[in-house]
Enzyme design. Structure first.
Site, mmCIF file in Angstrom:
data_model
loop_
_atom_site.group_PDB
_atom_site.id
_atom_site.type_symbol
_atom_site.label_atom_id
_atom_site.label_comp_id
_atom_site.label_asym_id
_atom_site.label_seq_id
_atom_site.Cartn_x
_atom_site.Cartn_y
_atom_site.Cartn_z
ATOM 1 N N HIS A 107 0.864 -1.194 0.000
ATOM 2 C CA HIS A 107 0.000 0.000 0.000
ATOM 3 C C HIS A 107 0.896 1.239 0.000
ATOM 4 C CE1 HIS A 107 -2.900 2.998 1.232
ATOM 5 N NE2 HIS A 107 -3.858 2.148 0.889
ATOM 6 N N GLU A 156 -3.992 2.234 -7.114
ATOM 7 C CA GLU A 156 -4.406 3.334 -6.240
ATOM 8 C C GLU A 156 -3.528 4.551 -6.493
ATOM 9 O OE1 GLU A 156 -6.639 1.859 -2.519
ATOM 10 O OE2 GLU A 156 -4.523 1.829 -2.068
HETATM 11 P P1 PGA Z 1 -9.617 5.834 0.774
HETATM 12 O O1 PGA Z 1 -8.467 4.731 0.932
HETATM 13 O O2 PGA Z 1 -10.801 5.144 0.171
HETATM 14 O O3 PGA Z 1 -9.853 6.358 2.140
HETATM 15 O O4 PGA Z 1 -9.078 6.860 -0.173
HETATM 16 C C1 PGA Z 1 -8.213 3.788 -0.059
HETATM 17 C C2 PGA Z 1 -6.924 3.100 0.273
HETATM 18 O O5 PGA Z 1 -5.951 3.784 0.591
HETATM 19 O O6 PGA Z 1 -6.831 1.850 0.254
#
Ligand code: PGA
Length: 233
Positions: A107, A156
């Site tokens: 992540h 992401e």
């Molecule tokens: P968020 O987080 O939906 O709060 O933006 C997503 C993530 O970081 O996995």
């Protein structure tokens, strides 16, 4: 009457990421709430529901899921790159496997705050695979390396993370471009999108042919909102 069968229904992965949130009491309350939607969730055959929780919550939640026969799977938010042994503070694959089926790896919050690099993350994927945990590798762009054994890729874009109170995910057209090119490189892998996903914007992503799910963070903390994401996806 003609029976309608949608053969093209794609499988979706709805992966809540609680991050560093919830005590055991809070986590159990969340599960008590989501349990009220059990039969509806069960009826969504094509949707796999996963929650990424802190290590401390894994034993109690896995027991709760088993006891209540809930269609929800657990994911660890990290995994040691090492086997068991003298690695203080690490939680290894063999330990995680007792309670979870998935491991979230790489992540951007771990890459940024804990300086995790691609070599280290590749070792984590190897450990996950060795202990039959399904690795979900987070990538920040099409150039982020994807270890060979990663089965699910979560795209992401860092700028889209944690804006959920404002509900501003990345532009779906831009996401499409990146996801399509990731999918071209890794046609066998599942690609999902994360970054400020909520119940209102989820279909902007799940309606795209190459996006097979979402990874909501903040919006997964509230069981009703998370359920609405599952329902709308
Ligand atoms: P968020 O987080 O939906 O709060 O933006 C997503 C993530 O970081 O996995």
């Amino acid at each position: 009457m003609r029976e309608l069968t949608n053969f093209s229904m794609k499988k979706l992965f709805i992966v809540g990421n609680w991050k560093s949130n919830k005590t055991t009491t809070e986590a159990l309350t969340w599960f008590e709430n989501i349990k009220e939607h059990k039969s509806e969730i069960e009826s969504f055959n094509e949707k796999t529901i996963i929650v990424c929780v802190a290590f401390t919550l894994l034993p109690v939640l896995s027991e709760y899921i088993k006891k209540n026969n809930l269609p929800i799977h657990l994911c660890a938010q990290d995994i040691s790159p090492f086997e068991k042994g003298p690695y203080t503070g690490e939680v290894n694959g063999e330990q995680i496997k007792e309670f979870a089926e998935y491991a979230l790896i790489g992540h951007s919050e771990r890459r940024d705050n804990f300086l995790e690099n691609n070599d280290l993350l590749a070792k984590k994927v190897v450990q996950a695979k060795k202990y039959n945990l399904i690795p979900i590798i987070c990538v920040q762009g099409e150039k982020t390396p994807v270890p060979i054994d990663a089965e699910i890729i979560a795209y992401e874009p860092p700028g889209a993370i944690s804006t959920v109170s404002k509900g501003i995910p990345d532009n779906p057209d831009d996401v499409k471009k990146v996801v399509d090119s990731i999918k071209k490189k890794y046609p066998q892998k599942i690609v999902i999108y994360g970054g400020s996903v909520n119940a209102e914007n989820v279909t902007l992503f799940t309606s795209q042919v190459n996006i097979q799910g979402v990874l909501p963070g903040a919006a997964s903390l509230d069981p009703q909102i998370f359920f609405n994401i599952i329902k709308n996806a």
